[in-house]
Design a protein around this motif. Structure first.
Motif, mmCIF file in Angstrom:
data_model
loop_
_atom_site.group_PDB
_atom_site.id
_atom_site.type_symbol
_atom_site.label_atom_id
_atom_site.label_comp_id
_atom_site.label_asym_id
_atom_site.label_seq_id
_atom_site.Cartn_x
_atom_site.Cartn_y
_atom_site.Cartn_z
ATOM 1 N N LEU A 1 35.222 0.217 10.535
ATOM 2 C CA LEU A 1 36.657 1.249 10.787
ATOM 3 C C LEU A 1 35.885 2.140 10.899
ATOM 4 C CD1 LEU A 1 39.715 1.515 9.104
ATOM 5 C CD2 LEU A 1 38.563 1.853 7.612
ATOM 6 N N PHE A 2 35.285 3.230 10.770
ATOM 7 C CA PHE A 2 35.012 4.914 11.376
ATOM 8 C C PHE A 2 34.780 4.353 12.323
ATOM 9 C CE2 PHE A 2 32.106 7.234 12.798
ATOM 10 C CZ PHE A 2 32.333 8.735 12.513
ATOM 11 N N ILE A 3 35.034 3.738 13.309
ATOM 12 C CA ILE A 3 34.395 3.479 15.084
ATOM 13 C C ILE A 3 35.311 3.540 15.401
ATOM 14 C CG2 ILE A 3 33.534 2.097 16.889
ATOM 15 C CD1 ILE A 3 31.459 1.155 15.071
ATOM 16 N N GLU B 1 50.982 10.589 13.930
ATOM 17 C CA GLU B 1 51.191 9.477 14.420
ATOM 18 C C GLU B 1 50.069 8.623 15.210
ATOM 19 O OE1 GLU B 1 53.688 7.626 13.077
ATOM 20 O OE2 GLU B 1 54.195 9.231 12.190
ATOM 21 N N PRO B 2 49.304 7.954 15.426
ATOM 22 C CA PRO B 2 48.206 7.221 16.437
ATOM 23 C C PRO B 2 49.487 7.077 17.430
ATOM 24 C CG PRO B 2 49.107 5.102 14.274
ATOM 25 C CD PRO B 2 49.756 6.985 13.763
ATOM 26 N N VAL C 1 40.981 7.013 17.844
ATOM 27 C CA VAL C 1 41.868 6.697 18.116
ATOM 28 C C VAL C 1 42.521 7.707 18.226
ATOM 29 C CG1 VAL C 1 44.167 6.992 16.050
ATOM 30 C CG2 VAL C 1 42.319 5.198 16.015
ATOM 31 N N VAL C 2 43.598 8.303 19.252
ATOM 32 C CA VAL C 2 44.307 9.235 19.074
ATOM 33 C C VAL C 2 45.433 10.115 18.935
ATOM 34 C CG1 VAL C 2 45.440 10.920 21.035
ATOM 35 C CG2 VAL C 2 43.401 9.687 21.674
ATOM 36 N N THR C 3 45.492 10.884 18.023
ATOM 37 C CA THR C 3 47.518 11.207 16.497
ATOM 38 C C THR C 3 47.967 12.708 17.497
ATOM 39 O OG1 THR C 3 46.194 12.033 15.375
ATOM 40 C CG2 THR C 3 45.937 10.474 15.214
ATOM 41 N N VAL C 4 48.611 11.864 17.437
ATOM 42 C CA VAL C 4 49.676 13.193 17.786
ATOM 43 C C VAL C 4 50.511 13.706 16.443
ATOM 44 C CG1 VAL C 4 51.855 14.950 19.135
ATOM 45 C CG2 VAL C 4 50.458 12.120 19.350
ATOM 46 N N ARG D 1 38.752 12.666 17.472
ATOM 47 C CA ARG D 1 37.975 12.759 16.716
ATOM 48 C C ARG D 1 37.519 14.150 15.976
ATOM 49 N NH1 ARG D 1 33.396 9.992 20.923
ATOM 50 N NH2 ARG D 1 33.967 8.543 20.862
ATOM 51 N N GLY D 2 38.308 14.394 15.188
ATOM 52 C CA GLY D 2 38.512 15.255 14.236
ATOM 53 C C GLY D 2 38.739 16.456 14.719
ATOM 54 N N GLN D 3 38.324 16.555 15.904
ATOM 55 C CA GLN D 3 39.109 17.810 16.717
ATOM 56 C C GLN D 3 40.628 18.014 17.094
ATOM 57 O OE1 GLN D 3 37.095 20.937 16.749
ATOM 58 N NE2 GLN D 3 35.882 20.058 15.440
ATOM 59 N N GLN D 4 41.466 19.715 16.697
ATOM 60 C CA GLN D 4 42.826 19.784 17.252
ATOM 61 C C GLN D 4 42.815 20.317 18.888
ATOM 62 O OE1 GLN D 4 44.887 21.900 14.726
ATOM 63 N NE2 GLN D 4 43.436 20.989 12.538
#
Length: 398
Positions: free
Chosen positions: A19-21, A38-39, A26-29, A84-87
């Motif tokens: 699930l972590f991988i 949203e993914p 996933v890229v979200t907006v 990956r946690g960065q904006q």
């Protein structure tokens, strides 16, 4: 029963790891105000790449197709891409309509670059002495955009003239120009300035032409060479000086490249001639710079600041290099990663050593070829005492 209770935690651990991988890929907006996140399902994966260059670029680019989703509708300027946690803030959104398909090309820069929204209207007139933390505090303390800062590593205090009157991004540029070894690397809105020693990391990995790289370019650039300076003293209150003007240089560099004079060096902080000379020597650039660019064949994610052992066995070039830029396609492993590697004095010396080896080998090859040709001519042609050439094989030419 015992086996069941032993296996279940392992299975749960594997599921959590999977699930972590998946989540990490996933890229979200996200809407700029954070009300929607949203993914992005319509991302065209081979187009997605992450580019970073030390103290310069940090961005992602990709193309998505219209699937009438909320995520696709959010792909407009100033909304946020999460990876990956960065904006990353969308700066360019280019819709395209062709063959009845709608797509949009996106360029989004890391949110730390939006620090330019902070403007420091005050200006500290005159030439004053600062630490790196002083400069960061001057621009970022009590800002209304949520930016914070930190300093990792040691930096000597330096003088800056007329600090301020510009935005905080220009303040970061001032740090980089004042402390050339400074490396700015963010964690979202936390801006960290590292010394080179604090930024580098070595995991024991290597790069090798013909091993995990099939395309490598070395650029050898002497543009910035300076191997001589004239040290000028500051003046006392009565107009006199602490020491007389004099020249400092690097004789090793001069013997290799000739005199390349950088003009005068003057700093009012130094009243002692030895301290002034040490500061001037620190400004010398005694060796050309080497930039190494290569295509990386492995699929592991590049690490900014990672030090690797580089080997070009055909030439004997072996040295340690640091990753200072990359372009990476994390969602399409068939595309090659591009790496740019650093230049330092040891890299230059290693390169010169390999070049000298190549030159010596070429000289030996040339000498061997000349000897072989001479031996062949001696065996083929014999000049008799009557001036007639006899050639082995039974032919005679007079």
């Amino acid at each position: 029963m015992t086996l069941r209770y032993r296996v279940l935690p392992v299975i749960q651990l594997l599921l959590v790891f999977r699930l972590f991988i998946l989540t990490n890929q996933v890229v979200t907006v996200m809407k700029r105000d954070g009300t929607l996140n949203e993914p992005l399902q319509s991302l065209i994966k081979p187009t997605f790449n992450v580019s970073w260059e030390n103290n310069s670029t940090y961005q992602i680019t990709f193309t998505a197709y219209s699937d009438n989703s909320i995520a696709y509708a959010l792909l407009v300027s100033e909304n946020i891409i999460m990876w990956r946690g960065q904006q990353f803030v969308i700066k360019q959104s280019v819709p395209n309509y062709s063959a009845r398909y709608a797509t949009v090309a996106i360029t989004a820069t890391h949110i730390y670059l939006d620090v330019r929204k902070i403007y420091q209207h005050n200006k500290k007139a005159g030439t004053l002495t600062y630490s790196v933390r002083d400069v960061l505090a001057f621009y970022l303390d009590n800002n209304s955009f949520g930016y914070s800062y930190d300093v990792q590593g040691s930096f000597p205090n330096q003088q800056i003239t007329d600090l301020g009157g510009n935005n905080a991004f220009e303040g970061l540029s001032q740090i980089v120009s004042t402390w050339p070894d400074a490396m700015v690397y963010p964690d979202n809105k936390k801006i960290v300035v590292y010394s080179k020693d604090a930024f580098t990391k070595n995991f024991g990995n290597r790069l090798g032409y013909g091993y995990n790289s099939d395309n490598m370019t070395l650029t050898y650039d002497s543009t910035a060479l300076v191997n001589q300076l004239t040290v000028i003293s500051g003046t006392k209150e009565d107009g006199s000086v602490w020491f007389q003007p004099h020249v400092i240089n690097d004789q090793t560099s001069i013997s290799e490249y000739g005199v390349i004079d950088g003009g005068d060096f003057s700093d009012d902080r130094f009243h002692d001639v030895n301290a002034a000379d040490d500061a001037a020597r620190a400004k010398l650039v005694t060796e050309p710079a080497i930039t190494i660019a290569l295509d990386y064949l492995d699929n592991d994610e590049p690490v900014a600041g990672e030090v690797r052992r580089l080997e070009v066995l055909e030439t004997g070039f072996v040295t340690n290099v640091m990753v200072v830029a990359y372009t990476y396609y994390p969602l399409d492993l068939n595309q090659k990663t591009s790496l740019t590697l650093n230049s330092n004095q040891q890299t230059v010396l290693d390169y010169q050593r390999s070049t000298l080896n190549i030159l010596n080998q070429a000289k030996q090859n040339t000498l061997a070829l000349s000897t072989a040709i001479k031996d062949a001519n001696d065996k083929l042609n014999v000049l008799t005492s009557d001036g007639v050439w006899y050639t082995y094989g039974g032919n005679t030419n007079g």
